[in-house]
Write a protein that holds these residues in place. Structure first.
Motif, PDB file in Angstrom:
ATOM      1  N   THR A 285       0.837  -1.200   0.000  1.00 61.35           N
ATOM      2  CA  THR A 285       0.000   0.000   0.000  1.00 61.35           C
ATOM      3  C   THR A 285       0.870   1.247   0.000  1.00 61.35           C
ATOM      4  OG1 THR A 285      -0.109  -0.004   2.396  1.00 61.35           O
ATOM      5  CG2 THR A 285      -1.866  -1.163   1.234  1.00 61.35           C
ATOM      6  N   ASP A 286       0.328   2.332  -0.491  1.00 60.58           N
ATOM      7  CA  ASP A 286       1.000   3.632  -0.528  1.00 60.58           C
ATOM      8  C   ASP A 286       2.310   3.639  -1.313  1.00 60.58           C
ATOM      9  OD1 ASP A 286      -1.061   4.670   1.044  1.00 60.58           O
ATOM     10  OD2 ASP A 286      -0.014   4.137   2.900  1.00 60.58           O
ATOM     11  N   THR A 287       2.408   2.858  -2.372  1.00 53.06           N
ATOM     12  CA  THR A 287       3.619   2.864  -3.192  1.00 53.06           C
ATOM     13  C   THR A 287       3.437   3.682  -4.460  1.00 53.06           C
ATOM     14  OG1 THR A 287       2.969   0.823  -4.287  1.00 53.06           O
ATOM     15  CG2 THR A 287       4.420   0.626  -2.381  1.00 53.06           C
TER      16      THR A 287
END
Length: 73
Positions: free
Chosen positions: A3-5
């Motif tokens: 997540t959040d990449t």
């Protein structure tokens, strides 16, 4: 998947050379920022077909053609 990449994907204003403003989605800048282009598809010869001519400065093209004249280029 992590997540959040991935960067934030948002709408920006793209200002073309002729002054037209187009809204596009991008990861550049922030929501509502304006990107001014130096070269765009409405003006660049790669997209318009171009009318560029070969300038022979110092006879370089002529020298090249004479040097390789018999090879069938």
């Amino acid at each position: 998947m992590k997540t959040d990449t991935h960067p934030e994907y948002h709408v920006i204003n793209v200002k073309m050379i002729n002054g037209d403003i187009i809204q596009m989605k991008s990861t550049w800048g922030a929501e509502g920022d304006q990107l001014s282009l130096d070269i765009d598809p409405s003006a660049h010869p790669a997209w318009t077909g171009g009318n560029q001519k070969l300038l022979d400065t110092g006879g370089r093209v002529s020298k090249f053609k004479n040097k390789y004249d018999g090879l069938g280029f």
